[in-house]
Design an enzyme around this catalytic site. Structure first.
Site, PDB file in Angstrom:
ATOM      1  N   CYS A 170       0.880  -1.168   0.000  1.00  0.00           N
ATOM      2  CA  CYS A 170       0.000   0.000   0.000  1.00  0.00           C
ATOM      3  C   CYS A 170       0.916   1.215   0.000  1.00  0.00           C
ATOM      4  O   CYS A 170       1.518   1.529   1.034  1.00  0.00           O
ATOM      5  CB  CYS A 170      -0.911   0.008   1.228  1.00  0.00           C
ATOM      6  SG  CYS A 170      -1.915   1.518   1.351  1.00  0.00           S
ATOM      7  N   CYS A 203      -0.498   4.361   2.332  1.00  0.00           N
ATOM      8  CA  CYS A 203      -0.499   4.267   3.796  1.00  0.00           C
ATOM      9  C   CYS A 203       0.028   2.905   4.219  1.00  0.00           C
ATOM     10  O   CYS A 203       1.244   2.702   4.197  1.00  0.00           O
ATOM     11  CB  CYS A 203      -1.867   4.603   4.391  1.00  0.00           C
ATOM     12  SG  CYS A 203      -3.300   3.839   3.605  1.00  0.00           S
ATOM     13  N   SER A 204      -0.797   1.961   4.627  1.00  0.00           N
ATOM     14  CA  SER A 204      -0.315   0.632   5.024  1.00  0.00           C
ATOM     15  C   SER A 204      -1.431  -0.392   5.011  1.00  0.00           C
ATOM     16  O   SER A 204      -1.431  -1.303   5.832  1.00  0.00           O
ATOM     17  CB  SER A 204       0.286   0.662   6.435  1.00  0.00           C
ATOM     18  OG  SER A 204       1.341   1.578   6.523  1.00  0.00           O
ATOM     19  N   CYS A 205      -2.391  -0.243   4.090  1.00  0.00           N
ATOM     20  CA  CYS A 205      -3.523  -1.161   4.054  1.00  0.00           C
ATOM     21  C   CYS A 205      -3.066  -2.609   3.956  1.00  0.00           C
ATOM     22  O   CYS A 205      -2.127  -2.922   3.217  1.00  0.00           O
ATOM     23  CB  CYS A 205      -4.426  -0.846   2.856  1.00  0.00           C
ATOM     24  SG  CYS A 205      -5.045   0.840   2.871  1.00  0.00           S
TER      25      CYS A 205
END
Lengths: 228, 202
Positions: free
Chosen positions: B105, B108-110
């Site tokens: 991602c 962000c950090s999905c």
């Protein structure tokens, strides 16, 4: 927004550092931030990602993952009117002076929480029935060259690039703060779109590989075929 | 030189602000302390890569399940009881001898929490987020994974509500293993796509 968080393709971040036997949390406070992030019944106005994206770039880069969450939640609670900056700073000052101070407990927490209602997942509303996907598998499409100031999920590295529709995922709510020009609703067809590495990175592409992104129809325009 | 996570403020400052925040929320009735405790316990004990490993082992053992998993990841994963936050819609990508999928991602950090738990630090790092879409083979080499040119690498940037999980290729020599015996072979890194699963007798 064209912010620091939109880092796909950026140079300069060095090797990927992996921690051996990495613990799930590095500090106790991180656990509390996770718990609060998941369980607070107050929705974050504008969305939690938006708050993180609007951090000062230097602060964003030097903040850890859970620090970003903490920042986002604090901002969200203030924006929702659930607390004021003064209240938080006073409480911080209290614990700094008196680490053993006790927290008062609210007499009727259920009543308070009931006020905020149940949070619904983003894609829970059934879509209007007359939405037909504009594109089919194999269609050539171009990602629009849009630069919204607010939250968007269209990364910079793909804008203006041409790709191919790979899969249709049904109707999903666009999360952008503002609808792109020409869109009339949030519920839009969502597609997996394939972009060739050479299309994205030119001569510097390593090999004939590909990047797939999820593209709402509002992010796409039809592209000419291979002569593009 | 500052690195990612070297906070402008000290760690104890974050701890203090967190404590103050929790205290205020409890006082206002917005949250109970044990609610937070329960969330933490859930992600420390119940929700982790073992869930995903069970999905993979089932797919390797049951061709019909595999078909359902690739058609509708969310529903097939839910058959095993794995549902929850960051998993409203999960798409499963099959790795083969000619196609290698890997997930990131960039914004962000999905990450697919219900099947993999909370993401590791490196997945959230700026180095991974920035480099995987541009130079996946160089990144995979840092993970000691060297892919020939005959394999196409597909990088999936999780920029919507969809969450992605990789179904790794079943290693050779495991045909006689039961589903339960397959589970321990499946690693989190293979379900992100930065590793393959080698044969246990390699």
């Amino acid at each position: 927004m064209d912010g620091i968080h939109d880092m796909g393709g950026m140079h300069g971040f060095g090797p990927i550092i992996r921690e051996e036997n990495e613990p799930l949390f590095h500090h106790e406070w991180e656990k509390r931030v996770l718990g609060m992030g998941v369980a607070i019944p107050v929705p974050v106005p504008g969305g939690s990602r938006n708050n993180i994206e609007n951090m000062d770039p230097a602060e964003y880069l030097s903040s850890s993952y859970y620090e970003k969450w903490l920042h986002s939640r604090i901002r969200g609670l203030i924006d929702a009117g659930a607390m004021t900056p003064d209240e938080l700073e006073s409480r911080v000052a209290l614990f700094r002076e008196k680490p053993d101070a006790e927290t008062p407990v609210h007499p009727n927490p259920d009543g308070v929480r009931a006020k905020f209602g149940k949070r619904r997942p983003a894609s829970s509303a059934p879509p209007p029935v007359d939405i037909r996907p504009q594109f089919q598998g194999g269609d050539r499409v171009r990602a629009r060259n849009i630069h919204p100031e607010g939250h968007t999920r269209l990364p910079r590295y793909v804008r203006g690039k041409t790709g191919t529709i790979s899969r249709f995922y049904g109707i999903h709510n666009l999360q952008d703060a503002e609808l792109p020009a020409g869109c009339v609703r949030r519920e839009q067809p969502l597609y997996a779109v394939r972009f060739e590495s050479r299309e994205l990175w030119g001569e510097s592409a390593e090999a004939e590989d590909a990047v797939y992104l999820d593209m709402w129809e509002g992010y796409l325009t039809p592209a000419q075929s291979d002569s593009e | 030189m500052k690195k990612q996570g070297d906070s402008v403020r000290s760690e104890s400052d974050a701890a203090l602000r967190t404590r103050a925040l929790e205290s205020l929320l409890v006082e206002k009735g917005l949250l109970a302390t044990d609610t937070i405790d329960k969330v933490v316990e859930k992600y420390e004990k119940d929700v982790g890569p073992l869930n995903g490993a069970r999905v993979v082992a089932r797919a390797w053992s049951d061709p019909d399940y595999k078909r359902r998993l690739l058609e509708n990841g969310t529903a097939a994963i839910a058959e095993l009881g794995f549902v929850g936050r960051e998993g409203a819609e999960i798409v499963v990508l099959e790795n083969t001898s000619t196609v290698h999928n890997v997930v990131v991602c960039t914004l962000c950090s999905c990450y697919p929490w219900p099947v993999l738990g909370l993401p590791p630090g490196w997945y959230k790092s700026y180095a991974y987020r920035s480099r995987l879409v541009r130079e996946p083979r160089a990144v995979l080499r840092e993970f000691d994974l060297h892919l020939p040119d005959s394999v196409e690498v597909r990088v999936w940037d999780s920029n919507s509500d969809l969450r992605y999980m990789v179904l790794p290729e079943r290693p050779e020599g495991t045909e006689d293993l039961s589903e339960d015996a397959l589970v321990p072979l499946v690693t989190r890194d293979a379900m992100i796509g930065v590793a393959r699963i080698e044969s246990p007798w390699a």
